[in-house]
Scaffold this active site. Structure first.
Site, PDB file in Angstrom:
ATOM      1  CG  ASP A 299      -2.027   1.059   1.106  1.00 58.01           C
ATOM      2  OD1 ASP A 299      -1.764   2.151   0.567  1.00 58.01           O
ATOM      3  OD2 ASP A 299      -3.157   0.781   1.560  1.00 58.01           O
TER       4      ASP A 299
ATOM      5  CG  HIS B  91     -21.104  -6.371  -4.334  1.00 57.92           C
ATOM      6  ND1 HIS B  91     -21.021  -5.390  -5.292  1.00 57.92           N
ATOM      7  CD2 HIS B  91     -20.446  -5.874  -3.244  1.00 57.92           C
ATOM      8  CE1 HIS B  91     -20.363  -4.349  -4.814  1.00 57.92           C
ATOM      9  NE2 HIS B  91     -19.998  -4.625  -3.580  1.00 57.92           N
TER      10      HIS B  91
ATOM     11  CD  GLU C 121     -21.432  -6.242  -8.485  1.00 60.57           C
ATOM     12  OE1 GLU C 121     -22.080  -5.677  -7.596  1.00 60.57           O
ATOM     13  OE2 GLU C 121     -20.269  -6.678  -8.316  1.00 60.57           O
TER      14      GLU C 121
ATOM     15  N   GLY D  28     -19.227  -8.097   2.694  1.00 64.10           N
ATOM     16  CA  GLY D  28     -19.387  -7.288   3.904  1.00 64.10           C
ATOM     17  C   GLY D  28     -20.744  -7.403   4.556  1.00 64.10           C
ATOM     18  CE1 TYR D  29     -24.152  -6.162   1.138  1.00 63.77           C
ATOM     19  CE2 TYR D  29     -26.062  -7.557   0.871  1.00 63.77           C
ATOM     20  CZ  TYR D  29     -25.356  -6.428   0.527  1.00 63.77           C
ATOM     21  OH  TYR D  29     -25.852  -5.576  -0.424  1.00 63.77           O
TER      22      TYR D  29
ATOM     23  CG  ASP E 122     -18.489 -10.426  -2.636  1.00 61.11           C
ATOM     24  OD1 ASP E 122     -19.464 -11.195  -2.599  1.00 61.11           O
ATOM     25  OD2 ASP E 122     -18.511  -9.271  -2.155  1.00 61.11           O
TER      26      ASP E 122
ATOM     27  NE  ARG F 164     -16.705   0.076  -4.912  1.00 62.31           N
ATOM     28  CZ  ARG F 164     -17.237  -0.234  -3.734  1.00 62.31           C
ATOM     29  NH1 ARG F 164     -17.221  -1.502  -3.332  1.00 62.31           N
ATOM     30  NH2 ARG F 164     -17.791   0.696  -2.969  1.00 62.31           N
TER      31      ARG F 164
END
Length: 355
Positions: free
Chosen positions: A146, A251, A234, A254-255, A229, A206
């Site tokens: 990063d 997707h 999409e 994070g659910y 995911d 993303r």
């Protein structure tokens, strides 16, 4: 006050009912007419908040219960003097746990690999740093890349070294097309060629960060294990792509119930600050108690015994594949999967660790 909210936001009534009328709507198809007389707009990543949507409206606040902002035209919001907020980090723990679950689903033996297994993490923000922490609890070797942050607890390397070294690579970057380090098509033909043929690739960030055509070409020679995911085009996902990928989910990385609730809490707090209301509600009061799978057990042993009960990731894979129709995923079916998704609980709710 009129509040327009994506129908898939969690705990909207609990947090916002006291402030006025809540009108719930499908986020992907919101129009200017839907929001014209609203003072607040609450969205997720499927809603493009741009000039066309907000122009000539009464909107004073936009809250996005998501970690990203690429769906928000921030310049347009500021031009129209509209306050805005996102929910950075709200579902970071859920995504970190998703990645570990996906890895152990593809290769269960990884749980006993310890430092013989190297996880490379691209992007060391909220999600990436939490994933590194959780991976180290399993004894895995972790390297990260990063250019914008320096994490003292993570061995950071250049992208080229990470690509060549890692046994699995998990992506946790925003989608950007400008600047010194754009992430659009970051994983392209060149990047894939640098990876070990057997290295696992996971994208829960993303879709367009991974170039789909390059991934398809790469798979034809490497048969690489891949977890997606998110998808470049999409919600249009081709049967060709799905038939090549080892694990696909709609997707929902994070659910978690906690992640969803935390996201709504964060935009509620920002909403209250914008309108000078007292913020006195906490999402934790709304969460049910869970079975304690991790009590008095070693982490690895608990995961071996109970991970599938905590999160049956294979179910998400089969549900998405069932949406294929005439060579591609049906958009309405895809959105319905996300709308009706049974939110899983984070490990901490079951007595487990969290970063």
């Amino acid at each position: 006050m009129k509040i327009v909210a994506d129908e898939n936001l969690a705990f909207t009534e609990y947090f916002f009912a006291d402030f006025g009328e809540i009108q719930q709507a499908a986020g992907r198809t919101l129009t200017q007419a839907d929001v014209q007389d609203a003072e607040a707009l609450l969205v997720r990543s499927v809603t493009k908040v741009n000039t066309q949507l907000i122009e000539n409206s009464s909107i004073k606040f936009v809250g996005s219960a998501t970690i990203g902002t690429d769906h928000l035209d921030i310049a347009a919001l500021e031009k129209h003097h509209i306050a805005w907020s996102n929910a950075a980090g709200c579902n970071a723990q859920a995504v970190a746990e998703y990645v570990i679950t996906a890895l152990l689903y593809l290769q269960p033996n990884l749980i006993d690999k310890n430092e013989k297994f190297t996880l490379g993490i691209i992007g060391l923000g909220n999600v990436g740093s939490r994933l590194a922490f959780m991976a180290k609890l399993l004894g895995w070797n972790v390297i990260g890349c990063d250019p914008f942050v320096n994490r003292e607890t993570i061995q950071q390397v250049e992208l080229e070294e990470l690509l060549k070294t890692a046994d699995a690579i998990s992506i946790h970057v925003p989608l950007t097309k400008i600047g010194k380090y754009p992430t659009f098509h970051l994983i392209n033909t060149e990047a894939l060629a640098q990876m070990k043929p057997e290295a696992i690739l996971i994208n829960s960030a993303r879709g367009p960060v991974v170039e789909e055509s390059a991934l398809i070409t790469d798979f034809q020679t490497t048969k690489r294990p891949v977890v997606l995911d998110v998808f470049e085009h999409e919600p249009e996902i081709s049967a060709e792509l799905l038939n090549l990928i080892g694990l696909v989910t709609p997707h929902i990385a994070g659910y978690s119930l906690e992640g969803k609730a935390r996201g709504t809490q964060m935009i509620y707090d920002a909403f209250c600050k914008t309108f000078n209301f007292s913020a006195n509600k906490q999402f934790e009061t709304q969460l049910p108690v869970c079975e304690q799978y991790f009590q008095n057990q070693d982490l690895k042993q608990a995961l071996k015994q109970h991970l599938n009960k905590i999160y049956d990731i294979a179910r998400d894979d089969s549900n998405l594949r069932a949406c294929l129709k005439e060579g591609k995923v049906d958009q309405q079916a895809f959105d319905y999967l996300r709308k009706t998704y049974p939110l899983r609980r984070e490990w901490a709710a079951h007595g487990g660790p969290q970063a």
